[in-house]
Design a protein around this motif. Structure first.
Motif, PDB file in Angstrom:
ATOM      1  N   ARG A   1     -27.913  35.405  35.491  1.00 14.43           N
ATOM      2  CA  ARG A   1     -27.172  34.132  35.605  1.00 14.43           C
ATOM      3  C   ARG A   1     -25.730  34.327  35.187  1.00 14.43           C
ATOM      4  O   ARG A   1     -24.791  33.831  35.827  1.00 14.43           O
ATOM      5  N   GLU A   2     -25.547  35.088  34.097  1.00 12.39           N
ATOM      6  CA  GLU A   2     -24.202  35.371  33.588  1.00 12.39           C
ATOM      7  C   GLU A   2     -23.360  36.114  34.630  1.00 12.39           C
ATOM      8  O   GLU A   2     -22.154  35.901  34.728  1.00 12.39           O
TER       9      GLU A   2
ATOM     10  N   LEU B   1     -29.105  27.393  34.597  1.00 16.22           N
ATOM     11  CA  LEU B   1     -29.139  27.954  35.961  1.00 16.22           C
ATOM     12  C   LEU B   1     -29.018  26.861  37.015  1.00 16.22           C
ATOM     13  O   LEU B   1     -28.216  26.971  37.960  1.00 16.22           O
ATOM     14  N   TYR B   2     -29.793  25.779  36.839  1.00 13.47           N
ATOM     15  CA  TYR B   2     -29.779  24.732  37.871  1.00 13.47           C
ATOM     16  C   TYR B   2     -28.491  23.900  37.834  1.00 13.47           C
ATOM     17  O   TYR B   2     -28.109  23.313  38.854  1.00 13.47           O
ATOM     18  N   ILE B   3     -27.791  23.885  36.711  1.00 12.83           N
ATOM     19  CA  ILE B   3     -26.444  23.282  36.689  1.00 12.83           C
ATOM     20  C   ILE B   3     -25.504  24.148  37.533  1.00 12.83           C
ATOM     21  O   ILE B   3     -24.712  23.649  38.343  1.00 12.83           O
ATOM     22  N   ASP B   4     -25.608  25.487  37.347  1.00 11.92           N
ATOM     23  CA  ASP B   4     -24.784  26.409  38.137  1.00 11.92           C
ATOM     24  C   ASP B   4     -25.096  26.316  39.630  1.00 11.92           C
ATOM     25  O   ASP B   4     -24.221  26.551  40.467  1.00 11.92           O
TER      26      ASP B   4
ATOM     27  N   ARG C   1     -26.852  18.994  28.857  1.00 13.15           N
ATOM     28  CA  ARG C   1     -27.375  17.806  29.539  1.00 13.15           C
ATOM     29  C   ARG C   1     -26.248  16.832  29.907  1.00 13.15           C
ATOM     30  O   ARG C   1     -26.305  16.147  30.933  1.00 13.15           O
ATOM     31  N   SER C   2     -25.201  16.783  29.067  1.00  9.91           N
ATOM     32  CA  SER C   2     -24.059  15.927  29.405  1.00  9.91           C
ATOM     33  C   SER C   2     -23.391  16.397  30.702  1.00  9.91           C
ATOM     34  O   SER C   2     -22.916  15.578  31.511  1.00  9.91           O
ATOM     35  N   LEU C   3     -23.374  17.726  30.918  1.00  6.39           N
ATOM     36  CA  LEU C   3     -22.806  18.275  32.160  1.00  6.39           C
ATOM     37  C   LEU C   3     -23.648  17.860  33.372  1.00  6.39           C
ATOM     38  O   LEU C   3     -23.117  17.554  34.441  1.00  6.39           O
ATOM     39  N   ALA C   4     -24.989  17.886  33.180  1.00  6.85           N
ATOM     40  CA  ALA C   4     -25.884  17.478  34.270  1.00  6.85           C
ATOM     41  C   ALA C   4     -25.675  16.004  34.618  1.00  6.85           C
ATOM     42  O   ALA C   4     -25.594  15.636  35.807  1.00  6.85           O
TER      43      ALA C   4
END
Length: 624
Positions: free
Chosen positions: A292-293, A330-333, A367-370
């Motif tokens: 992921r990185e 990962l799912y945010i990315d 979670r705030s980003l999501a």
């Protein structure tokens, strides 16, 4: 060159594995021929010892079988040993509930049999499980109880290991200064008694962990590699797997991803081969995080989802939150915020009971980003506030930990100072009669050691004589020969006593200086301590013994080196004492270790000398 090293390492690993397989086959065949329960138990114990760190899942099978047989014949001593061994194996494969169950049985039996050391060892195992479960206060209480038992029984090696375990609790609590201080104390003690290299490697690995936590990643890798070398030489697959994992983790922090994946892959190979399920699950998480990185999202998804399946199937709680957190990231990315929320919600739910403030801080931020991607501003702001709250809590917690750490260091130093400057001891130093008593005690101690050794040698000689009763002439010849041998050996012991008396005189002179100059206490006290340490660590006694032993036994050490050039001084000492027909218990007393440690050393020596399974080590050494 690198390829050559890998080929050579692979060759030796294969060779060791082949030898182990042969020994296991031999022991299993032997087990089939045994009819008496005690004989079966002894073979099962040997199988357990052989496999514990090479294949812990298989070793568990044998310890459980030994436990059942011991129980069926109501042999509590054998039950105690088998219960303890089963608990250790369960912990190694991360079945912690089962480990606790068997260690509690072991503690109950140890108490009944007045086996203090076994009780303390089982107690230490329970403490380590409490540490893994983040119950740090309980872990410290149990470790300190075990430490006092080891100290009372003068079990230096176990005491040092226990101090290292206490350091691990402080390490997991983020108290790095006190942790490093305790590790170095334990390592220094182990060096002073020429301890098993495995114990030293454990301490070195933990110091590497401290360096990693304070972001000295290159230093951490150096320590990890030192420990890895020992684990590889000793064929300890459990800790080899751990070290490759740790080295890979430090390389990730240095953004050296190629070296990281190389070490993770090596660790994963070992974990799969020896059924180290918890390590395997953790490695899938780490490899997934690495991909992921490096923006290799599809590869990351494969490894992280595999890790999640492992955790659910095996019932692992350790590292479970990490997997959920990585999947959320990962799912945010991947711009799939709803999928990310699914994992992050669960991760937060799991983190709250464990009071992991660091996890909660990161998870609320993620979670705030999501929520931001979903244009849910209110929830995003709410989670950012929670993130800041936990961030502030961590700051305050760190400050409290630093204060607690300084207080712990102060209290520890204070206790050590009080111990060194004990009021009664100071009074003794000012009283001539006490000095005289000390002098007499030292002389008596030296003479007692000499007499004890002489009695031990005479006992060995007497046992040898009994074997030849049928032939009087041979008995007389043997008697004469043994007397000549013992005279030379006793000459060595006489020189040893002379050295002890010289040391005693030097110590007396220092004590007199203290009496006449009380103000110089601190300087002279340190000098006396140095003398004592020097006396303990001095190898002159061994050199003299070896010289006389070579005369009696025809250059025994040179013959050993001709067979195996890299044999160590410690192994030569062991071989010499075996050549004298000393028992395992007697040799353990000389080395100041447990009999189990000597059995392990004998096994390694036999392996180094390339002796076949039918060849008895003692018979072979007697033939040289």
């Amino acid at each position: 060159m690198k390829t050559l090293i890998i080929v050579v390492a692979t060759f030796f690993t294969t060779l060791c594995y082949s030898q182990t397989e042969k020994k296991i086959d031999s022991l299993e065949n032997s087990l089939k021929t045994k009819t008496y329960p005690l004989e079966k138990i002894e073979v099962l114990e040997s199988l357990y010892t052989t496999l514990l760190y090479e294949n812990p899942k298989s070793s568990l099978k044998y310890s459980l079988k030994a436990y059942q047989i011991s129980k069926s014949i109501s042999n509590n001593k054998k039950m105690l040993n088998a219960a303890y061994q089963s608990g250790v194996s369960y912990r190694v494969i991360h079945k912690l509930d089962s480990a606790v169950y068997y260690h509690r049985i072991a503690m109950s039996l140890a108490k009944e049999l007045n086996e203090d050391i076994f009780y303390a060892k089982a107690l230490s195992e329970l403490a380590d499980i409490e540490r893994l479960n983040s119950n740090k206060e309980e872990a410290l209480l149990l470790f300190n109880e075990a430490k006092e038992i080891y100290k009372k029984n003068n079990e230096i090696e176990l005491l040092s290991t226990c101090i290292g375990n206490i350091a691990s609790v402080y390490l997991s609590n983020g108290q790095f200064r006190i942790s490093q201080k305790l590790y170095m104390q334990a390592l220094k003690t182990l060096d002073s008694i020429d301890a098993d290299p495995m114990f030293k490697a454990d301490m070195i690995a933990r110091i590497g962990e401290i360096q990693h936590n304070v972001q000295n990643y290159e230093e951490a890798i150096d320590y990890y590699k030192q420990a890895l070398k020992v684990y590889t030489e000793e064929n300890d697959n459990v800790w080899k797997c751990n070290m490759y994992l740790q080295i890979g983790t430090s390389y990730v922090m240095l953004k050296n991803y190629d070296s990281a994946i190389e070490n993770f892959s090596e660790s994963l190979k070992i974990a799969k081969e020896y059924s180290l399920k918890s390590n395997e699950a953790m490695l899938y998480t780490n490899i997934g995080a690495l991909y992921r990185e490096t923006r290799q999202f599809e590869k990351s998804k494969v490894y992280l989802e595999e890790s999640l399946v492992f955790h659910k199937r095996e019932g692992f709680t350790f590292n479970y939150i990490d997997v959920l957190k990585e999947l959320g990231s990962l799912y945010i990315d991947l711009d799939e915020p709803n999928k990310a929320l699914e994992y992050l919600d669960l991760a937060i739910t799991k983190s709250i009971p464990s009071k992991r403030l660091d996890y909660l801080m990161d998870l609320y931020k993620l979670r705030s980003l999501a929520y931001e991607e979903l244009n849910n501003t209110n929830m995003a702001i709410k989670d950012l506030k929670e993130h800041q709250k936990f961030k502030d809590s961590i700051y305050n917690s760190n400050k409290n930990q630093q204060i607690e750490e300084l207080q712990t260091i102060y209290e520890t130093d204070k206790k050590q100072t009080l111990l060194a400057l004990n009021e009664e001891e100071i009074k003794n130093l000012h009283q001539k009669s006490k000095v005289d008593t000390l002098t007499k005690s030292l002389y008596a101690g030296g003479m007692f050691s000499g007499v004890s050794l002489s009695i031990m040698l005479f006992f060995i000689f007497k046992q040898r004589i009994k074997k030849n009763k049928s032939n009087q002439k041979k008995q007389n010849e043997l008697h004469k020969k043994e007397i000549e041998h013992k005279q030379k050996e006793l000459t060595s012991l006489t020189v040893h006593l002379v050295q002890k008396n010289t040391f005693t005189q030097e110590l007396i002179e220092n004590l007199k200086k203290l009496k006449n100059n009380p103000e110089k206490f601190n300087v002279e006290f340190r000098r006396i301590l140095m003398l004592l340490k020097k006396q303990t660590a001095d190898d002159k006694d061994w050199d003299l013994f070896k010289s006389y032993f070579a005369d009696v036994h025809n250059n025994f050490d040179n013959k050993l080196r001709a067979i195996y050039a890299d044999i160590t001084e410690k192994e030569i000492r062991l071989a010499a004492f075996l050549r004298m027909n000393l028992s395992t218990k007697e040799i353990a007393a000389i080395f100041n270790v447990l009999p189990d440690s000597i059995l392990k050393s004998k096994y390694r020596l036999k392996k180094k000398l390339n002796l076949g399974k039918q060849t008895d080590l003692c018979d072979f050494l007697n033939s040289l």
